[in-house]
Design a protein around this motif. Sequence first.
Motif, PDB file in Angstrom:
ATOM      1  N   ALA A  84       0.828  -1.208   0.000  1.00 24.09           N
ATOM      2  CA  ALA A  84       0.000   0.000   0.000  1.00 24.09           C
ATOM      3  C   ALA A  84       0.860   1.256   0.000  1.00 24.09           C
ATOM      4  O   ALA A  84       0.557   2.234  -0.709  1.00 24.09           O
ATOM      5  CB  ALA A  84      -0.929  -0.009   1.214  1.00 24.09           C
ATOM      6  N   ILE A  85       1.928   1.253   0.768  1.00 26.50           N
ATOM      7  CA  ILE A  85       2.820   2.413   0.824  1.00 26.50           C
ATOM      8  C   ILE A  85       3.442   2.676  -0.541  1.00 26.50           C
ATOM      9  O   ILE A  85       3.543   3.830  -0.982  1.00 26.50           O
ATOM     10  CB  ILE A  85       3.895   2.192   1.901  1.00 26.50           C
ATOM     11  CG1 ILE A  85       3.263   2.268   3.295  1.00 26.50           C
ATOM     12  CG2 ILE A  85       5.022   3.215   1.775  1.00 26.50           C
ATOM     13  CD1 ILE A  85       4.159   1.750   4.406  1.00 26.50           C
ATOM     14  N   ALA A  86       3.857   1.616  -1.214  1.00 26.95           N
ATOM     15  CA  ALA A  86       4.457   1.771  -2.550  1.00 26.95           C
ATOM     16  C   ALA A  86       3.477   2.410  -3.526  1.00 26.95           C
ATOM     17  O   ALA A  86       3.887   3.087  -4.479  1.00 26.95           O
ATOM     18  CB  ALA A  86       4.921   0.423  -3.076  1.00 26.95           C
ATOM     19  N   ALA A  87       2.185   2.212  -3.274  1.00 27.66           N
ATOM     20  CA  ALA A  87       1.146   2.820  -4.117  1.00 27.66           C
ATOM     21  C   ALA A  87       0.794   4.226  -3.653  1.00 27.66           C
ATOM     22  O   ALA A  87      -0.128   4.850  -4.192  1.00 27.66           O
ATOM     23  CB  ALA A  87      -0.099   1.936  -4.120  1.00 27.66           C
ATOM     24  N   GLY A  88       1.505   4.727  -2.650  1.00 25.06           N
ATOM     25  CA  GLY A  88       1.280   6.090  -2.185  1.00 25.06           C
ATOM     26  C   GLY A  88       0.141   6.237  -1.203  1.00 25.06           C
ATOM     27  O   GLY A  88      -0.340   7.348  -0.960  1.00 25.06           O
ATOM     28  N   VAL A 107       8.740  -1.093   7.364  1.00 26.09           N
ATOM     29  CA  VAL A 107       7.501  -0.348   7.072  1.00 26.09           C
ATOM     30  C   VAL A 107       7.681   1.122   7.439  1.00 26.09           C
ATOM     31  O   VAL A 107       7.298   2.012   6.670  1.00 26.09           O
ATOM     32  CB  VAL A 107       6.311  -0.969   7.833  1.00 26.09           C
ATOM     33  CG1 VAL A 107       5.055  -0.129   7.619  1.00 26.09           C
ATOM     34  CG2 VAL A 107       6.078  -2.408   7.370  1.00 26.09           C
ATOM     35  N   ARG A 108       8.252   1.380   8.606  1.00 24.99           N
ATOM     36  CA  ARG A 108       8.503   2.769   9.026  1.00 24.99           C
ATOM     37  C   ARG A 108       9.342   3.515   7.996  1.00 24.99           C
ATOM     38  O   ARG A 108       9.000   4.641   7.603  1.00 24.99           O
ATOM     39  CB  ARG A 108       9.222   2.779  10.375  1.00 24.99           C
ATOM     40  CG  ARG A 108       9.620   4.171  10.865  1.00 24.99           C
ATOM     41  CD  ARG A 108      10.637   4.102  11.976  1.00 24.99           C
ATOM     42  NE  ARG A 108      11.891   3.506  11.520  1.00 24.99           N
ATOM     43  CZ  ARG A 108      12.882   3.146  12.330  1.00 24.99           C
ATOM     44  NH1 ARG A 108      12.761   3.294  13.637  1.00 24.99           N
ATOM     45  NH2 ARG A 108      13.984   2.613  11.832  1.00 24.99           N
ATOM     46  N   ASP A 109      10.426   2.906   7.555  1.00 20.19           N
ATOM     47  CA  ASP A 109      11.341   3.577   6.634  1.00 20.19           C
ATOM     48  C   ASP A 109      10.699   3.793   5.264  1.00 20.19           C
ATOM     49  O   ASP A 109      10.901   4.837   4.629  1.00 20.19           O
ATOM     50  CB  ASP A 109      12.635   2.776   6.503  1.00 20.19           C
ATOM     51  CG  ASP A 109      13.421   2.718   7.807  1.00 20.19           C
ATOM     52  OD1 ASP A 109      13.090   3.479   8.735  1.00 20.19           O
ATOM     53  OD2 ASP A 109      14.348   1.893   7.909  1.00 20.19           O
ATOM     54  N   ALA A 110       9.922   2.820   4.813  1.00 15.33           N
ATOM     55  CA  ALA A 110       9.252   2.961   3.521  1.00 15.33           C
ATOM     56  C   ALA A 110       8.229   4.091   3.569  1.00 15.33           C
ATOM     57  O   ALA A 110       8.112   4.880   2.615  1.00 15.33           O
ATOM     58  CB  ALA A 110       8.573   1.650   3.138  1.00 15.33           C
ATOM     59  N   ALA A 111       7.484   4.193   4.661  1.00 16.67           N
ATOM     60  CA  ALA A 111       6.488   5.259   4.796  1.00 16.67           C
ATOM     61  C   ALA A 111       7.161   6.623   4.847  1.00 16.67           C
ATOM     62  O   ALA A 111       6.672   7.594   4.248  1.00 16.67           O
ATOM     63  CB  ALA A 111       5.646   5.038   6.053  1.00 16.67           C
ATOM     64  N   ALA A 112       8.286   6.707   5.572  1.00 16.59           N
ATOM     65  CA  ALA A 112       9.005   7.983   5.646  1.00 16.59           C
ATOM     66  C   ALA A 112       9.510   8.403   4.275  1.00 16.59           C
ATOM     67  O   ALA A 112       9.427   9.577   3.889  1.00 16.59           O
ATOM     68  CB  ALA A 112      10.164   7.853   6.626  1.00 16.59           C
ATOM     69  N   LEU A 294       0.542  15.686   8.752  1.00 14.07           N
ATOM     70  CA  LEU A 294       1.472  14.932   9.585  1.00 14.07           C
ATOM     71  C   LEU A 294       1.530  13.473   9.134  1.00 14.07           C
ATOM     72  O   LEU A 294       0.557  12.936   8.603  1.00 14.07           O
ATOM     73  CB  LEU A 294       1.035  15.000  11.052  1.00 14.07           C
ATOM     74  CG  LEU A 294       0.926  16.407  11.645  1.00 14.07           C
ATOM     75  CD1 LEU A 294       0.366  16.358  13.058  1.00 14.07           C
ATOM     76  CD2 LEU A 294       2.285  17.104  11.631  1.00 14.07           C
ATOM     77  N   THR A 295       2.667  12.846   9.373  1.00 14.45           N
ATOM     78  CA  THR A 295       2.839  11.452   8.973  1.00 14.45           C
ATOM     79  C   THR A 295       3.246  10.572  10.157  1.00 14.45           C
ATOM     80  O   THR A 295       3.855   9.521   9.980  1.00 14.45           O
ATOM     81  CB  THR A 295       3.880  11.329   7.848  1.00 14.45           C
ATOM     82  OG1 THR A 295       5.117  11.912   8.289  1.00 14.45           O
ATOM     83  CG2 THR A 295       3.400  12.004   6.579  1.00 14.45           C
ATOM     84  N   ASP A 296       2.912  10.999  11.361  1.00 10.94           N
ATOM     85  CA  ASP A 296       3.198  10.186  12.535  1.00 10.94           C
ATOM     86  C   ASP A 296       2.155  10.473  13.605  1.00 10.94           C
ATOM     87  O   ASP A 296       1.670  11.601  13.734  1.00 10.94           O
ATOM     88  CB  ASP A 296       4.594  10.484  13.075  1.00 10.94           C
ATOM     89  CG  ASP A 296       5.151   9.371  13.945  1.00 10.94           C
ATOM     90  OD1 ASP A 296       4.503   8.308  14.035  1.00 10.94           O
ATOM     91  OD2 ASP A 296       6.244   9.553  14.530  1.00 10.94           O
ATOM     92  N   SER A 297       1.836   9.442  14.376  1.00 10.61           N
ATOM     93  CA  SER A 297       0.848   9.571  15.443  1.00 10.61           C
ATOM     94  C   SER A 297       1.475  10.227  16.661  1.00 10.61           C
ATOM     95  O   SER A 297       2.606   9.911  17.039  1.00 10.61           O
ATOM     96  CB  SER A 297       0.301   8.193  15.820  1.00 10.61           C
ATOM     97  OG  SER A 297      -0.478   8.259  16.989  1.00 10.61           O
ATOM     98  N   ASP A 298       0.734  11.122  17.299  1.00 11.86           N
ATOM     99  CA  ASP A 298       1.218  11.724  18.534  1.00 11.86           C
ATOM    100  C   ASP A 298       1.001  10.787  19.728  1.00 11.86           C
ATOM    101  O   ASP A 298       1.782  10.793  20.674  1.00 11.86           O
ATOM    102  CB  ASP A 298       0.518  13.068  18.781  1.00 11.86           C
ATOM    103  CG  ASP A 298      -1.002  12.997  18.655  1.00 11.86           C
ATOM    104  OD1 ASP A 298      -1.509  11.982  18.125  1.00 11.86           O
ATOM    105  OD2 ASP A 298      -1.672  13.953  19.058  1.00 11.86           O
ATOM    106  N   ILE A 302       5.501   6.089  15.411  1.00 12.35           N
ATOM    107  CA  ILE A 302       5.965   4.884  14.730  1.00 12.35           C
ATOM    108  C   ILE A 302       7.249   4.351  15.355  1.00 12.35           C
ATOM    109  O   ILE A 302       7.459   3.138  15.429  1.00 12.35           O
ATOM    110  CB  ILE A 302       6.127   5.145  13.216  1.00 12.35           C
ATOM    111  CG1 ILE A 302       6.392   3.840  12.456  1.00 12.35           C
ATOM    112  CG2 ILE A 302       7.209   6.172  12.955  1.00 12.35           C
ATOM    113  CD1 ILE A 302       5.234   2.878  12.465  1.00 12.35           C
ATOM    114  N   ASP A 303       8.116   5.236  15.850  1.00 16.57           N
ATOM    115  CA  ASP A 303       9.337   4.759  16.514  1.00 16.57           C
ATOM    116  C   ASP A 303       9.003   3.965  17.774  1.00 16.57           C
ATOM    117  O   ASP A 303       9.702   3.009  18.114  1.00 16.57           O
ATOM    118  CB  ASP A 303      10.254   5.934  16.863  1.00 16.57           C
ATOM    119  CG  ASP A 303      10.976   6.504  15.654  1.00 16.57           C
ATOM    120  OD1 ASP A 303      11.000   5.820  14.600  1.00 16.57           O
ATOM    121  OD2 ASP A 303      11.515   7.625  15.747  1.00 16.57           O
TER     122      ASP A 303
END
Length: 327
Positions: A84-88, A107-112, A294-298, A302-303
């Motif tokens: 899914a990430i590869a498809a944007g 997964v974290r690195d691909a999303a980033a 934003l691309t991360d949950s507060d 993801i870390d």
Amino acid sequence: MTGLRWGILATGLIARLFTSDLRTAGLDVAAVGSRSPGSAERFAEEFGIARAYGSYEELVADPDVDIVYVATPHPMHAENALLAIAAGKHVLVEKPFTLTAAEAQQVRDAAAERGVLAMEAMWTRYLPHMARIREIIADGTLGEVRTVFADHTQQISADPAHRLNALELGGGALLDLGIYPVSFVWDVLGAPSTVVASARLGETGADTEVATIFTHASGAVSTTVSSSRAAGPNTAHVVGTKARIDIDRVWYNPTTFRMTAPDGTVLEEYVSEVEGRGMQYQAIAAERLVAAGLTDSDLLPIDETVAIMGTLDEVRRQIGVRYPSEH
């Protein structure tokens, strides 16, 4: 709402529960994908979804899908999220996020790299009673938090063919059930400084009972118990020097809690008023994050998800559980 259009990847029980809550919250479910065209079509009919696809590749390629909920069995989470990430697409991935910390990092690195949201569907963190508990702790009302303990214990199945007993499917009490109290402990006390774990293994080598003892940087200690063979109280407790919080069963669902002083005085009683199962709160949070750019949950960065998977890896190392894909 932000108008994000959801795609549901897989059609099992957890996907049905989540989609039902999306509908309850009035969110836009645009498409569903399954490896079986018939399963996708039945799911689409049940929930009034416009498009049903007979493959995950077709689902993530749909230009009218903005965010994908990954609801496949554990060993497929990383592969499906990466697709899914590869498809944007943004992704909300069922817990446990992946099988291992190494997969979670991928997964974290691909999303980033793609600039999309990757978020673990640890829906309990987003429930209203959990938000109130975090407020109480942050206000110092409990004083110094000295200990946290929680269980997630269910009587599910002893059948060796059941998913929870199949190591090739990531079976075992830890990843299915133990992830809840372990994540809760992280939420309240942060990362463990030391990890001690013990377990009972079933006939297939999958863990049927797991107990953990953690220490934390503050000096606090925590314990968790998970079981797939016996149902326990399913309660959780946060104990401080000025007061304690007792979360009633089932603590990881919308429920009640009490804050009690050392002399027994009840300082606060909380009753959840949630429509549906409560899985919509994580979806609403994901939509708000994307709307804010934003691309991360507060609430669950993801870390932290990756680090929690590392803790589960260490627990498995200590109890002697390895999945076939790790060999």
